[in-house]
Design a protein around this motif. Sequence first.
Motif, PDB file in Angstrom:
ATOM      1  N   PRO A  56      24.791  17.864   8.983  1.00  0.00           N
ATOM      2  CA  PRO A  56      24.597  18.592  10.245  1.00  0.00           C
ATOM      3  C   PRO A  56      23.133  18.943  10.504  1.00  0.00           C
ATOM      4  O   PRO A  56      22.680  18.874  11.646  1.00  0.00           O
ATOM      5  N   ARG A  59      21.451  15.906  11.750  1.00  0.00           N
ATOM      6  CA  ARG A  59      21.925  15.612  13.115  1.00  0.00           C
ATOM      7  C   ARG A  59      21.254  16.540  14.123  1.00  0.00           C
ATOM      8  O   ARG A  59      20.818  16.110  15.182  1.00  0.00           O
ATOM      9  N   VAL A  60      21.151  17.821  13.778  1.00  0.00           N
ATOM     10  CA  VAL A  60      20.488  18.779  14.665  1.00  0.00           C
ATOM     11  C   VAL A  60      19.030  18.379  14.866  1.00  0.00           C
ATOM     12  O   VAL A  60      18.520  18.379  15.998  1.00  0.00           O
ATOM     13  N   GLU A  85      23.773  19.926  22.624  1.00  0.00           N
ATOM     14  CA  GLU A  85      24.594  19.425  21.517  1.00  0.00           C
ATOM     15  C   GLU A  85      24.048  19.926  20.177  1.00  0.00           C
ATOM     16  O   GLU A  85      24.808  20.346  19.300  1.00  0.00           O
ATOM     17  N   ILE A  89      25.953  22.668  17.357  1.00  0.00           N
ATOM     18  CA  ILE A  89      26.134  22.468  15.916  1.00  0.00           C
ATOM     19  C   ILE A  89      25.520  23.634  15.147  1.00  0.00           C
ATOM     20  O   ILE A  89      26.123  24.150  14.209  1.00  0.00           O
ATOM     21  N   ASP A  90      24.308  24.030  15.548  1.00  0.00           N
ATOM     22  CA  ASP A  90      23.614  25.128  14.866  1.00  0.00           C
ATOM     23  C   ASP A  90      22.913  26.003  15.903  1.00  0.00           C
ATOM     24  O   ASP A  90      21.768  25.748  16.273  1.00  0.00           O
ATOM     25  N   ASN A  93      19.266  27.491  15.030  1.00  0.00           N
ATOM     26  CA  ASN A  93      18.172  26.622  14.603  1.00  0.00           C
ATOM     27  C   ASN A  93      16.916  26.974  15.404  1.00  0.00           C
ATOM     28  O   ASN A  93      16.841  26.725  16.609  1.00  0.00           O
TER      29      ASN A  93
END
Length: 140
Positions: A56, A59-60, A85, A89-90, A93
Amino acid sequence: PGNMESTDADAQQGGEEETEEPIETFQAAQTSGAIEPTAPKEFNKDNDPDSAAKAPAYRVAALCDLGSTYRIIGDLDKSDKMFREALSIDPHNVRTLSHYGTFLYTGCVEYERAAECFEKALRIDDSHVLTLCCNELFFH
């Protein structure tokens, strides 16, 4: 054989022309620091026992880089989609919040939403250089 070589060269040139602008734009963005390097080349899900935990984060980072790249080349819809998106996910961040805040401020002229991104990022990490610089530049 002579015709074959010139045909291959012509085909090669045609392919380069189609991809030259985005690649140059991406390279310029990397050189300028607009896109930060993310995943190390040695990352491999098959030889890394922690890959499930790291996936993840990678991906982030990739989505954030894509969001920045789309902003640079002027595709604001795709840029917004990539940042959203990444944050789905995070949502904490800091790097993505800072880049999304910059996108909202410069690309969409949504100052209040941009300020919210920077404020949230600073609550999470009050020493993140990109966030500090952008917040200072845009709002002070």
